[in-house]
Design a protein around this motif. Structure first.
Motif, PDB file in Angstrom:
ATOM      1  N   TRP A  32      17.707  40.822  16.796  1.00  9.60           N
ATOM      2  CA  TRP A  32      18.635  39.806  17.312  1.00  9.60           C
ATOM      3  C   TRP A  32      18.104  39.186  18.608  1.00  9.60           C
ATOM      4  N   ARG A  36      18.156  35.352  18.568  1.00 10.29           N
ATOM      5  CA  ARG A  36      19.152  34.717  19.440  1.00 10.29           C
ATOM      6  C   ARG A  36      19.076  35.330  20.842  1.00 10.29           C
ATOM      7  N   GLU A  38      19.761  34.273  23.675  1.00  6.82           N
ATOM      8  CA  GLU A  38      20.906  33.967  24.535  1.00  6.82           C
ATOM      9  C   GLU A  38      22.107  34.862  24.238  1.00  6.82           C
ATOM     10  N   ARG A  39      22.119  35.525  23.080  1.00  6.30           N
ATOM     11  CA  ARG A  39      23.223  36.420  22.709  1.00  6.30           C
ATOM     12  C   ARG A  39      22.796  37.881  22.677  1.00  6.30           C
ATOM     13  N   ARG A  76      27.109  35.207  10.042  1.00  5.36           N
ATOM     14  CA  ARG A  76      26.290  35.195  11.259  1.00  5.36           C
ATOM     15  C   ARG A  76      24.802  35.171  10.924  1.00  5.36           C
ATOM     16  N   ILE A  80      21.802  32.082  11.394  1.00  5.71           N
ATOM     17  CA  ILE A  80      20.492  32.280  12.025  1.00  5.71           C
ATOM     18  C   ILE A  80      19.388  31.751  11.113  1.00  5.71           C
ATOM     19  N   ASP A  83      19.245  27.983  11.004  1.00  7.75           N
ATOM     20  CA  ASP A  83      18.658  27.425  12.217  1.00  7.75           C
ATOM     21  C   ASP A  83      17.160  27.715  12.324  1.00  7.75           C
ATOM     22  N   GLU A  84      16.745  28.872  11.817  1.00 10.35           N
ATOM     23  CA  GLU A  84      15.355  29.311  11.931  1.00 10.35           C
ATOM     24  C   GLU A  84      14.923  30.020  10.645  1.00 10.35           C
TER      25      GLU A  84
END
Length: 138
Positions: A32, A36, A38-39, A76, A80, A83-84
């Protein structure tokens, strides 16, 4: 929904109720952080809260709650990969190396990812199955 997302999300939720969860949790948190960053700080807390909910759902034999929680993580993970998309291979590796091994053998079989492709032309037929298949008639 991407088959790897379904398999990984289901394995993630199932692994939470096992003795091997801590190692699987650490691997998920590491993945993760790359997916991500930022998270990264909050995902550990999210996983811990989800584990408590899964353990409670299993204690109450509440399959609906468990399926709903798996659905949240399916979404979730799907976001992801949308997006990627390049993270799909890493998610597969996370599933193969950390999540599936944490599961009991009977649950491990349920989280396999099967991808099948076929191309039928003219008047040909294609029959595909991830397991048993019985065809009657012509």
């Amino acid at each position: 929904m991407d088959p790897i997302v379904l398999a990984a999300g289901s394995a993630l939720v199932s692994a939470m109720a096992t003795d091997g969860w801590q190692q699987a949790r650490d691997a998920v948190a590491t993945w993760w952080r790359r997916a991500r960053p930022e998270r990264a700080d909050s995902v550990g807390a999210d996983l811990d809260m989800l584990r408590a909910q899964i353990v409670a759902a299993r204690a109450d034999a509440d399959g609906d709650a468990e399926r709903a929680l798996a659905g949240v993580w399916h979404l979730r993970l799907q976001q992801i990969l949308e997006d990627e998309p390049t993270l799909a291979a890493e998610l597969q590796q996370l599933l193969d190396d950390h999540l599936a091994p944490a599961l009991p053998p009977d649950e491990r079989v349920q989280v396999r990812s099967v991808v099948m492709k076929a191309d039928a032309r003219d008047s040909s037929r294609v029959y595909m199955a991830g397991r048993d298949q019985h065809i009657t008639g012509s």
